[in-house]
Write a protein that holds these residues in place. Structure first.
Motif, PDB file in Angstrom:
ATOM      1  N   GLY A 198     -30.302   4.074  17.977  1.00 39.88           N
ATOM      2  CA  GLY A 198     -29.240   3.428  17.204  1.00 39.88           C
ATOM      3  C   GLY A 198     -28.508   4.409  16.300  1.00 39.88           C
ATOM      4  O   GLY A 198     -27.288   4.348  16.152  1.00 39.88           O
ATOM      5  N   GLY A 199     -29.250   5.345  15.705  1.00 36.79           N
ATOM      6  CA  GLY A 199     -28.616   6.377  14.881  1.00 36.79           C
ATOM      7  C   GLY A 199     -27.721   7.284  15.705  1.00 36.79           C
ATOM      8  O   GLY A 199     -26.619   7.650  15.274  1.00 36.79           O
ATOM      9  N   GLY A 200     -28.167   7.646  16.895  1.00 42.70           N
ATOM     10  CA  GLY A 200     -27.348   8.474  17.775  1.00 42.70           C
ATOM     11  C   GLY A 200     -26.072   7.762  18.205  1.00 42.70           C
ATOM     12  O   GLY A 200     -24.992   8.354  18.240  1.00 42.70           O
ATOM     13  N   VAL A 201     -26.196   6.475  18.522  1.00 44.96           N
ATOM     14  CA  VAL A 201     -25.014   5.695  18.912  1.00 44.96           C
ATOM     15  C   VAL A 201     -24.077   5.526  17.720  1.00 44.96           C
ATOM     16  O   VAL A 201     -22.850   5.620  17.865  1.00 44.96           O
ATOM     17  N   LEU A 202     -24.627   5.301  16.533  1.00 46.38           N
ATOM     18  CA  LEU A 202     -23.794   5.152  15.328  1.00 46.38           C
ATOM     19  C   LEU A 202     -23.021   6.444  15.030  1.00 46.38           C
ATOM     20  O   LEU A 202     -21.819   6.404  14.737  1.00 46.38           O
ATOM     21  N   VAL A 203     -23.698   7.578  15.135  1.00 48.52           N
ATOM     22  CA  VAL A 203     -23.027   8.864  14.914  1.00 48.52           C
ATOM     23  C   VAL A 203     -21.932   9.069  15.955  1.00 48.52           C
ATOM     24  O   VAL A 203     -20.814   9.509  15.635  1.00 48.52           O
ATOM     25  N   THR A 204     -22.201   8.700  17.199  1.00 46.03           N
ATOM     26  CA  THR A 204     -21.197   8.827  18.251  1.00 46.03           C
ATOM     27  C   THR A 204     -19.994   7.940  17.969  1.00 46.03           C
ATOM     28  O   THR A 204     -18.848   8.368  18.116  1.00 46.03           O
ATOM     29  N   LEU A 205     -20.234   6.707  17.545  1.00 50.03           N
ATOM     30  CA  LEU A 205     -19.119   5.802  17.236  1.00 50.03           C
ATOM     31  C   LEU A 205     -18.281   6.315  16.067  1.00 50.03           C
ATOM     32  O   LEU A 205     -17.047   6.213  16.087  1.00 50.03           O
ATOM     33  N   LEU A 206     -18.946   6.865  15.049  1.00 49.23           N
ATOM     34  CA  LEU A 206     -18.201   7.431  13.922  1.00 49.23           C
ATOM     35  C   LEU A 206     -17.368   8.638  14.357  1.00 49.23           C
ATOM     36  O   LEU A 206     -16.217   8.803  13.930  1.00 49.23           O
ATOM     37  N   LEU A 207     -17.944   9.478  15.211  1.00 49.31           N
ATOM     38  CA  LEU A 207     -17.192  10.638  15.690  1.00 49.31           C
ATOM     39  C   LEU A 207     -16.019  10.218  16.571  1.00 49.31           C
ATOM     40  O   LEU A 207     -14.941  10.814  16.499  1.00 49.31           O
ATOM     41  N   VAL A 208     -16.216   9.187  17.389  1.00 48.54           N
ATOM     42  CA  VAL A 208     -15.120   8.686  18.226  1.00 48.54           C
ATOM     43  C   VAL A 208     -13.997   8.136  17.356  1.00 48.54           C
ATOM     44  O   VAL A 208     -12.809   8.328  17.654  1.00 48.54           O
ATOM     45  N   PHE A 219     -14.061  19.500  25.955  1.00 51.87           N
ATOM     46  CA  PHE A 219     -15.145  20.042  25.147  1.00 51.87           C
ATOM     47  C   PHE A 219     -15.414  19.169  23.921  1.00 51.87           C
ATOM     48  O   PHE A 219     -16.562  18.881  23.603  1.00 51.87           O
ATOM     49  N   VAL A 220     -14.366  18.751  23.243  1.00 47.94           N
ATOM     50  CA  VAL A 220     -14.527  17.899  22.061  1.00 47.94           C
ATOM     51  C   VAL A 220     -15.109  16.547  22.461  1.00 47.94           C
ATOM     52  O   VAL A 220     -15.977  15.992  21.775  1.00 47.94           O
ATOM     53  N   THR A 221     -14.682  16.019  23.594  1.00 48.82           N
ATOM     54  CA  THR A 221     -15.201  14.741  24.072  1.00 48.82           C
ATOM     55  C   THR A 221     -16.693  14.829  24.364  1.00 48.82           C
ATOM     56  O   THR A 221     -17.461  13.931  24.014  1.00 48.82           O
ATOM     57  N   ILE A 222     -17.118  15.926  24.974  1.00 49.17           N
ATOM     58  CA  ILE A 222     -18.545  16.121  25.258  1.00 49.17           C
ATOM     59  C   ILE A 222     -19.331  16.229  23.956  1.00 49.17           C
ATOM     60  O   ILE A 222     -20.422  15.655  23.825  1.00 49.17           O
ATOM     61  N   LEU A 223     -18.804  16.947  22.969  1.00 49.81           N
ATOM     62  CA  LEU A 223     -19.472  17.061  21.675  1.00 49.81           C
ATOM     63  C   LEU A 223     -19.567  15.722  20.958  1.00 49.81           C
ATOM     64  O   LEU A 223     -20.569  15.427  20.311  1.00 49.81           O
ATOM     65  N   VAL A 224     -18.521  14.901  21.073  1.00 50.48           N
ATOM     66  CA  VAL A 224     -18.506  13.605  20.401  1.00 50.48           C
ATOM     67  C   VAL A 224     -19.530  12.654  21.025  1.00 50.48           C
ATOM     68  O   VAL A 224     -20.217  11.911  20.325  1.00 50.48           O
ATOM     69  N   VAL A 225     -19.672  12.689  22.321  1.00 47.14           N
ATOM     70  CA  VAL A 225     -20.563  11.759  23.013  1.00 47.14           C
ATOM     71  C   VAL A 225     -22.008  12.269  23.057  1.00 47.14           C
ATOM     72  O   VAL A 225     -22.937  11.510  23.310  1.00 47.14           O
ATOM     73  N   SER A 226     -22.234  13.535  22.762  1.00 45.23           N
ATOM     74  CA  SER A 226     -23.558  14.135  22.897  1.00 45.23           C
ATOM     75  C   SER A 226     -24.663  13.506  22.030  1.00 45.23           C
ATOM     76  O   SER A 226     -25.803  13.431  22.501  1.00 45.23           O
ATOM     77  N   PHE A 271     -13.208   9.015  14.203  1.00 44.78           N
ATOM     78  CA  PHE A 271     -12.561   9.940  13.279  1.00 44.78           C
ATOM     79  C   PHE A 271     -12.096  11.267  13.887  1.00 44.78           C
ATOM     80  O   PHE A 271     -11.324  11.980  13.261  1.00 44.78           O
ATOM     81  N   LEU A 272     -12.551  11.621  15.059  1.00 44.30           N
ATOM     82  CA  LEU A 272     -12.134  12.881  15.658  1.00 44.30           C
ATOM     83  C   LEU A 272     -11.144  12.641  16.797  1.00 44.30           C
ATOM     84  O   LEU A 272     -11.364  11.773  17.633  1.00 44.30           O
ATOM     85  N   PRO A 273     -10.084  13.410  16.820  1.00 40.33           N
ATOM     86  CA  PRO A 273      -9.173  13.281  17.962  1.00 40.33           C
ATOM     87  C   PRO A 273      -9.764  13.977  19.184  1.00 40.33           C
ATOM     88  O   PRO A 273     -10.132  15.153  19.132  1.00 40.33           O
ATOM     89  N   MET A 274      -9.886  13.253  20.258  1.00 41.04           N
ATOM     90  CA  MET A 274     -10.481  13.817  21.476  1.00 41.04           C
ATOM     91  C   MET A 274      -9.370  14.348  22.364  1.00 41.04           C
ATOM     92  O   MET A 274      -8.883  13.672  23.267  1.00 41.04           O
ATOM     93  N   THR A 275      -8.956  15.578  22.067  1.00 39.88           N
ATOM     94  CA  THR A 275      -7.833  16.176  22.786  1.00 39.88           C
ATOM     95  C   THR A 275      -8.270  17.034  23.966  1.00 39.88           C
ATOM     96  O   THR A 275      -7.464  17.315  24.834  1.00 39.88           O
TER      97      THR A 275
END
Length: 105
Positions: free
Chosen positions: A30-40, A49-56, A42-46
């Motif tokens: 749940g913590g990993g999913v929450l961090v992923t949702l927050l990164l999705v 590489f950034v998309t992989i980091l956000v979902v990791s 607030f971060l622009p997935m342009t």
């Protein structure tokens, strides 16, 4: 039946949430999913590489709580390997066919 009883092999599953997770496992995932949702959010997935980091975080925590045969999950295997090799290392004495009073041949 002769006053004997058989304990089912899966009695431990009754103590687990959803039959396969401990509370810590679900909190970790749940913590990993929450961090992923927050990164999705607030971060622009342009870029890819950034998309992989956000979902990791969700992928890594999902991998850690994934059930594995003969063990509870991958996190359990990693902890046992760490404890076996680093926390409590064992030193075995050589006593093979070429053993001569503490010296190797």
């Amino acid at each position: 039946m002769y006053d004997n009883y058989l304990i089912p092999a899966n009695t431990k599953r009754g103590q687990l949430l959803l039959g396969m997770f401990r509370l810590f496992d679900l909190l970790l995932f749940g913590g990993g999913v929450l961090v992923t949702l927050l990164l999705v959010a607030f971060l622009p997935m342009t870029s890819t590489f950034v998309t992989i980091l956000v979902v990791s975080p969700a992928i890594i925590t999902g991998f850690l709580v994934m059930p594995v045969p003969y063990y509870h999950n991958m996190l359990n295997i990693i902890v046992e390997i760490y404890e076996f090799f680093f926390v409590n290392p064992r030193e075995y004495e050589w006593k093979g066919w070429c053993y001569r009073g503490g010296k190797r041949k």
